[in-house]
Each structure stands twice: as structure tokens, then as C-alpha cells.
Scaffold this active site. Structure first.
Site, PDB file in Angstrom:
ATOM      1  N   GLU A   1       0.824  -1.210   0.000  1.00  0.00           N
ATOM      2  CA  GLU A   1       0.000   0.000   0.000  1.00  0.00           C
ATOM      3  C   GLU A   1       0.862   1.265   0.000  1.00  0.00           C
ATOM      4  O   GLU A   1       0.627   2.197   0.776  1.00  0.00           O
ATOM      5  CB  GLU A   1      -0.962  -0.013   1.193  1.00  0.00           C
ATOM      6  CG  GLU A   1      -1.924  -1.195   1.143  1.00  0.00           C
ATOM      7  CD  GLU A   1      -2.952  -1.209   2.272  1.00  0.00           C
ATOM      8  OE1 GLU A   1      -2.676  -0.669   3.348  1.00  0.00           O
ATOM      9  OE2 GLU A   1      -4.028  -1.792   2.054  1.00  0.00           O
TER      10      GLU A   1
ATOM     11  N   ASP B   1      -8.251  -8.974   4.220  1.00  0.00           N
ATOM     12  CA  ASP B   1      -7.988  -7.813   5.072  1.00  0.00           C
ATOM     13  C   ASP B   1      -9.026  -7.669   6.181  1.00  0.00           C
ATOM     14  O   ASP B   1      -9.904  -6.799   6.074  1.00  0.00           O
ATOM     15  CB  ASP B   1      -7.957  -6.558   4.185  1.00  0.00           C
ATOM     16  CG  ASP B   1      -7.352  -5.368   4.890  1.00  0.00           C
ATOM     17  OD1 ASP B   1      -6.994  -5.499   6.068  1.00  0.00           O
ATOM     18  OD2 ASP B   1      -7.235  -4.313   4.253  1.00  0.00           O
TER      19      ASP B   1
ATOM     20  N   GLU C   1     -12.618  -1.732  12.183  1.00  0.00           N
ATOM     21  CA  GLU C   1     -12.646  -1.046  10.897  1.00  0.00           C
ATOM     22  C   GLU C   1     -13.739  -1.576   9.978  1.00  0.00           C
ATOM     23  O   GLU C   1     -14.462  -0.809   9.346  1.00  0.00           O
ATOM     24  CB  GLU C   1     -11.273  -1.204  10.220  1.00  0.00           C
ATOM     25  CG  GLU C   1     -11.227  -0.605   8.832  1.00  0.00           C
ATOM     26  CD  GLU C   1      -9.852  -0.752   8.178  1.00  0.00           C
ATOM     27  OE1 GLU C   1      -8.927  -1.295   8.805  1.00  0.00           O
ATOM     28  OE2 GLU C   1      -9.717  -0.305   7.019  1.00  0.00           O
TER      29      GLU C   1
END
Ligand code: BDP
Length: 741
Positions: free
Chosen positions: A334, A408, A436
Site C-alpha cells: 500500500e 484484510d 474497521e
């Protein structure tokens, strides 16, 4: 430290009182009845703000329980006065007097029945109590709690080979009291199954927390090192109480600045506060630090000057923090820099840092969370493809940190195929405690079942029984250095985690890191008793809420193996329609692949063949439509809309059914919670009640948005029993949240 936290919470209470008084003076003046003020002031209750976590040490009101405890704990001895032993002393003084409602004195000799004795196995008084074999078995952190006679007197002994072990034992003992457990005949031996049990804080130096939903970072970098927030101690204390022994202070998306002398002094100040609690400090190392703060032109790990820069940096760190734990690194992922920028491998990068740390017994936790949009390969396969060939090439102080699943931190993922796939390398399992992808700050989702699902998964790496937990605790492949990491959900909100029930996830992570064989129910029960009350009926109801919550979230968000269909960037709410972005692997359509024929990602041999990364018979099970567990169905298969599910419903109907069941579960959680009104303080009751209202609303949002969207592909009507959306798909698609956390 406890004193400081007491002062802090008194301050908070004072503020609440202060506000009340101002309002009352106003009324009082109006009514000219000042004397009422005095009466109301006297009876104003203290704020229940959640600050005390599971360490509330509430006065025991059940007289039978109280009398037994008072008989068995009349006085206590803490051998030695090291920093950690002083922590134990203070904790006992505070906890016991609160629990028992009377002063429990510290003494220096066993003279009476009912003496609680805390000391290491090498202290003169305890040397003969623990036999050599047991002593070896306990290792550095294991503890024993025993009911024995010393000098003819009935004692309870808490012991271990180090101060830290005795501290863990002390907290365990206090947990027994807090949960009203029997302490009359104790014979407990407890040894952590995993050695490195760390929190990963995704905290930036400006105090913003990436994916944090509980305020700003706990670390007030600007005021450090001089100003020591009392909260730092309470943080360390909370972690010690559940056996967490390390904390990575900074974000994996790292800032090299934390490695400058100015910041290292701040880090050292935190380390000094944490040390007596057995909590080691780790930092994230930005791979390009030699360029950014070292004035070099390269960070190539094979260039001698770069290597010596890191050696010097590490030596500087250890001169300030002699027990520094080591580095956590996110490299070539990322957008983060890494060895591949220089044509080098992950092993080249990790080994360079490992070499610098080795003389000080420091370790490197190198993340396997790598994927690259420019590689035309299923994202789920990329970490395995990258790291599997490197197995066995890492130095002995390198651990590869692997997320629980191959994508993820989704509400549900099958276990990561690297577990079992790298027998020659110790792996750290990384879980996300911050929610998240699980409702962020407003959904009650108890995560122990998610953690357990991964830990208990059978990899079959060495035949049946090769569960993930055995890979990471080192027992399957014989590794000595072992680790587990949880991405922290803490922030500077008064209750630490934003949602009160977020505390349960921090707690559960610590308890499972210590002992992965504990059940989710056991942990929930402990936490409820310590956080709220020992009232059995109350405990049962809250446990029920917690135990259905994770499955509920999966159902209303990503049932049947769906994944990665959340809002763009902030990841808040549903957005299965996300497409045409600069990276395909950050869109939703990449993952669900819905079309008029069906839905799901074909990862069988006919598709990306990700199933081949698993051992037999897991590969066969995941890869065969009829054998695949339905909870992973659309993760591994592209399935026709009319496919008959085990329930007899078609896939389309089943999808609608799951989304509806998720919403129903949240409504059930609401109903259950509402039965608890007046059983606990209003403040915490209302906090959870209001958040459940948001959760129900958002569960409906997920259901409606996803079902309306997928209907454009299935082209089938909603089943009759389906609660119809009251608005259109366009409405949901047009929602925007520029200020989502
Ligand atoms: C993703 C988060 C991102 C993290 C990344 C990671 O959205 O903020 O940086 O994980 O783990 O889930 O590195």
C-alpha cells in the site's frame, strides 16, 4: 498509579458535580432555596464513565462470598520492593480494600491464617514451595496460585520465576475475586502459550489514529517526555492485567520521525512508565528512514552504509531503552517503501534489521500483508506467493506477521494459507481489535468468536489437528519465538474504546493471547462479571448478546463468504457498487463478481485456484461446491442464483434471508439489552442502548443497500417474508460521508 487514576476519575466526577451545581445554583437562586442544593449535592451519584475498564474492584455485597474472602485474605505479604513488586503491593492494597470493604494490612511474616503471600520462586520464604521441575515448567512468565500451609498457617501463595510472573498471578487472583470464584482450595498453574503478546497501535505522531474510533492517540507526543499523562500507567496496568507484554506505539504506515533522537526520548519516557508492568515498547520502522532522517541517498538493504546506519540507530535506541522490543515493518505494501524498491527481497530487508537488533535480543515483526494491483493475480493469493518461497531464509529473530485471513480483516475470512505454509519461520498472527470492517465505533460486535474461528481452524499442515493456534504457539513446528498481535482499539475517550463493548475485545484479545484454549463464552463471562455485576441473570443476558453479535454482523454485512463490499476509503457502511477506481483490488466488484448468472469469486482450479494454497483435505473442501462450508461459499465459488442451498432456499433467497436474519439478530440484541434497564447505572445502560439504535439502523442500511444492489443482477423478486426497503438503490448509492472517521 492507581492513585493517579483515582484522582483522574475523581476529577471527572468533580466536573459532573460542578455542572450539576451550576444548574442547581441557578434554580436555587430562582427559588431562593439554597438549602436544597446541599441535600442534592450530598446525594449526587458518581459518573460511570467506563474509565475503570474491567479493573473496577467493586465492593462485594453478597455476604456469604464476602465472609469467605475475608476469612481467606486477612493480610498480605509482598516479598521485595522492586518496581514491579511495588506495583503488586499497590494493586493489592487498592483492590482488596475495595473488594472486601475493610483494610487488608501488609505484614512481613506469616503469623496468621489468611495470609496472601506474593513473591518469586527464588525468594527465601518460597524457595521450598515450588519444586525444581515445576519451576522450569513455569518459564519466565508462568505463575502458580496455591493454597498451602506455611508455619502451620493457612496461606495463599502467588508465585512465579520473575516479578512479572507474580504480577500476572496477582491480576489472575484479583480476577478470581472479581468473578466471585472459589478461592478456598487453589491449585492453579498458568503459563502463557505465546511469548510475544502485543498490541499494534496505528497511531500517528499527530495523534490521529488510523482506523481508530475512540478519539485521539493515547500518546501525547507533543508533551512528552516531560509530561507523563497518568493514563499511561493505567494503560500499562490494564494490559498487564490480561497478560499483554508488548506495545507497538506507532502506525504501520510509519513515519521515520519517531526514530529521531527527539522522539526516541519521548518513547523512552513511555517505556519507563510501562516497564514495571512488564510491557515492552516496540516501534514501526519506516524502511526509507536512512534517507528521510539519515541524509542518505538510498535505503538499499545490501549497501553497507545503510546497514551500519541501522546498526547505529538500533544502538542509540537501546542506549535509551535497554529493553526495547524491536521493530514492526510494513514494507512494499500500500505504498510503503521496502526492499523491493531496490530489487531486494523481503528477507533481505528483514534480515538487515534483524542483524542490527540481534545483539540486544530485539526482534523484527515483518508483515506479510502485501499485494500489488499491477500483478494480475488474485489478491488473496499474493502474500502466500511472495512469502512461501522465502520460508527458511529469515534470521532467527524475524517473525512474519500474518493477518488472520488472506484479504484484510473482513467480518469473516477463511484462515490465511500462510498458517501452516511456512513451517521454517515463526509466524505472528495479526488480528484487528479496532472494528474497521465491523461497524467501527458504533456496533456491538464481540470479537472473541472471530479470533477463535481462525485460531481453531485446522490447516492440516501436519495432518489433522494442525490448528492455526499450534502454528503460532510454536508447538506444531517447534519454534521458540512466538507471537500474536492485535491492532488496538484504544484512544483518549474516557472509556478507552469508544463503544463500551470494545473493551471486551481488548480484554478477549489479551486473554486469548495468553491462553488460546479459553472459550469465547468463558472470556465473555469473566469480562461481564468484572465490568458490570456478578448477578447471574444479568451475566447470562449480556453473554447472549455478545455471543450472537459477531454472527449478526457477518449476516447483515457480508454473509455467505462475501467480502470487501464496504464504503470507499473510510470503509464505513455498504458500497457493493464500488468500481472503476484506480486500483481494481480496492473496488467491491473485484470481490463479489456478481452478474446475471450468479455471484462470488471463483477461487477453485477453474478460477484463481487460491484453494491450492491450502493443504489437503482443506483445499478439496474449499474447492468443491458441495463440500464448501456455506459460510465461505462466495469466497471460493461463483454460484448460480438458483443454486439450492442446504436450507432448501435458492442462493438468492438465502442471501435475502441472511441479510434479514442479521437485522433480526440486532433487534434481538436490543430487546435483550432493554430488559436490563435499572440493573446497572443509567449512564452505561443508555450509552449501549443508543449505540444499539445506530446498529439496528445501519444493519437495515446494509441489508437494503446490498439486497437492492444484488437484485439488479439476480433479477429475482424479494421473497414474500422479506422486509421491503423503504427507499431506492439510488438513494443508498448517493449517500456520502465526507467526515466519516
Ligand atoms: C487496512 C487498513 C489500512 C491499513 C492496512 C494495513 O484499511 O488503513 O494500513 O489495513 O494493515 O485494512 O496495513
Amino acid at each position: 498509579m492507581i492513585l493517579e487514576s483515582k484522582i483522574l476519575s475523581l476529577k471527572e466526577r468533580y466536573c459532573t458535580l460542578h455542572k450539576n451545581i451550576i444548574v442547581l445554583i441557578w434554580y436555587g437562586k430562582k427559588m431562593r432555596r439554597y438549602f436544597i442544593l446541599l441535600i442534592v449535592f450530598t446525594f449526587t451519584t458518581f459518573a460511570e464513565d467506563g474509565y475503570r475498564l474491567w479493573l473496577r474492584y467493586e465492593r462485594i455485597t453478597d455476604s456469604k462470598v464476602l465472609n469467605t474472602y475475608r476469612a481467606y485474605i486477612k493480610e498480605f505479604i509482598v516479598v521485595d520492593s522492586t518496581e514491579t513488586m511495588n506495583v503488586i503491593r499497590e494493586e493489592l492494597r487498592y483492590a482488596l480494600s475495595n473488594y472486601l470493604g475493610c483494610k487488608v494490612n501488609e505484614v512481613y511474616e506469616v503469623k496468621n491464617d489468611g495470609t496472601l503471600l506474593c513473591g518469586t520462586t527464588s525468594s527465601p520464604i518460597l524457595r521450598t514451595v515450588v519444586r525444581e521441575v515445576k519451576r522450569r515448567e513455569l518459564g519466565d512468565e508462568g505463575f502458580m496460585i496455591l493454597s498451602i500451609r506455611i508455619n502451620g498457617k493457612q496461606c495463599i501463595v502467588i508465585t512465579g520465576n520473575s516479578d512479572k510472573a507474580v504480577l500476572y498471578g496477582t491480576f489472575h487472583f484479583l480476577r478470581l475475586i472479581g468473578t466471585h470464584s472459589d478461592i478456598t482450595k487453589l491449585s492453579i498453574i498458568s503459563i502463557p502459550k505465546i511469548k510475544i503478546r502485543v498490541l499494534n497501535h496505528w497511531d500517528n505522531l499527530d495523534r490521529k489514529v488510523e482506523r481508530g474510533y475512540a478519539g485521539l492517540s493515547l500518546w501525547d507526543w507533543h508533551k512528552l517526555p516531560e509530561y507523563i499523562d497518568p493514563r499511561y500507567r493505567d494503560y500499562a496496568r490494564a494490559n498487564a492485567s490480561i497478560g499483554i507484554n508488548g506495545t507497538v506505539l506507532t502506525n504501520v504506515n510509519a513515519n521515520a520521525y519517531v526514530l529521531t533522537p527527539q522522539y526516541l526520548r519521548k518513547v523512552a519516557a513511555l517505556a519507563n512508565v510501562f516497564r514495571p508492568y512488564g510491557l515492552k515498547v516496540y516501534l514501526t520502522a519506516r524502511f526509507s528512514a536512512p534517507i528521510e532522517i539519515g541524509g542518505m541517498h538510498t535505503a538499499d538493504p545490501l549497501i553497507p552504509e545503510v546497514r551500519s546506519w541501522w546498526r547505529r540507530k538500533v544502538s542509540e535506541i537501546y542506549s535509551l531503552i535497554p529493553d526495547f522490543g524491536g521493530f514492526l515493518v510494513k514494507a512494499n505494501s500500500e505504498g510503503q517503501p521496502g526492499p523491493q524498491n531496490y530489487g531486494r527481497s523481503h528477507a533481505d530487508g528483514a534480515n538487515m534489521l534483524a542483524e542490527a537488533l540481534a545483539p540486544y535480543n530485539g526482534i523484527v515483526m515483518w508483515r506479510a500483508f502485501v499485494y500489488d494491483n499491477s500483478i494480475p493475480e488474485d489478491r488473496a493469493k499474493q502474500a502466500y506467493n511472495e512469502f512461501k518461497p522465502l520460508d527458511g531464509t529469515f534470521h532467527s529473530n524475524v517473525l512474519i506477521q500474518v493477518k488472520n485471513g488472506p484479504i484484510d480483516f473482513q467480518p469473516r475470512e477463511p484462515f490465511h494459507p500462510l498458517f501452516g505454509g511456512m513451517p521454517n519461520t515463526p509466524l505472528v498472527a495479526e488480528f484487528q481489535i479496532t472494528q474497521e470492517y465491523l461497524g467501527q465505533g458504533t456496533h456491538l460486535v464481540y470479537l472473541a468468536p472471530l479470533f477463535k474461528e481462525c485460531l481453531d481452524s485446522d490447516t492440516y499442515a501436519k495432518g489433522e489437528g494442525s490448528i492455526v493456534a499450534k502454528v503460532i504457539d510454536g508447538s506444531l513446528f517447534g519454534h521458540n519465538v512466538t507471537g500474536i498481535a492485535g491492532v488496538a482499539n484504544t484512544g483518549n475517550e474516557r472509556n478507552w474504546t469508544g463503544h463500551l463493548f470494545g473493551q471486551a475485545n481488548w480484554y478477549a484479545f489479551g486473554r486469548l493471547a495468553w491462553d488460546h484454549s479459553l472459550s469465547s463464552e468463558e472470556i465473555a463471562q469473566e469480562w461481564i462479571r468484572l465490568t458490570f455485576t456478578n448477578n447471574n441473570e444479568f451475566v447470562l443476558i449480556v453473554k447472549q448478546i455478545m455471543m450472537i453479535s459477531r454472527e449478526a454482523a457477518v449476516l447483515y454485512m457480508t454473509p455467505l463468504g462475501l467480502h470487501h463490499i464496504m464504503g470507499w476509503d473510510h470503509h464505513y457502511g455498504p458500497a457493493p457498487w464500488i468500481k472503476d477506481k484506480h486500483r481494481a483490488d480496492w473496488t467491491s466488484v473485484y470481490y463479489h463478481r456478481a452478474d446475471t448468472l450468479g455471484i462470488g469469486f471463483d477461487r477453485t482450479a477453474k478460477g484463481s485456484n487460491a484453494v491450492a494454497q491450502y493443504f489437503s483435505p482443506v483445499a478439496l473442501q474449499f474447492g468443491t461446491l458441495e463440500l464448501c462450508p456455506e459460510k465461505y461459499l462466495l469466497w471460493f465459488h461463483h454460484v448460480p442464483w438458483d443454486y439450492r442451498m442446504r436450507s432448501g432456499r435458492t442462493l438468492w433467497e438465502e442471501l435475502c434471508y441472511c441479510y434479514s436474519a442479521g437485522v433480526d439478530s440486532v433487534r434481538k440484541m436490543q430487546r435483550l439489552w432493554n430488559t436490563l434497564e435499572h440493573q446497572i447505572d443509567e449512564e452505561r445502560f443508555d450509552h449501549v442502548r443508543m449505540l444499539l439504535t445506530i446498529q439496528e439502523k445501519e444493519a437495515r442500511w446494509w441489508k437494503n443497500a446490498c439486497c437492492l444492489y444484488f437484485q439488479t443482477f439476480s433479477r429475482r423478486p424479494f421473497p414474500e417474508w422479506f422486509e421491503k426497503p423503504d427507499t431506492t438503490l439510488e438513494y443508498y448509492q448517493n449517500l456520502s460521508f465526507p467526515f466519516a472517521p
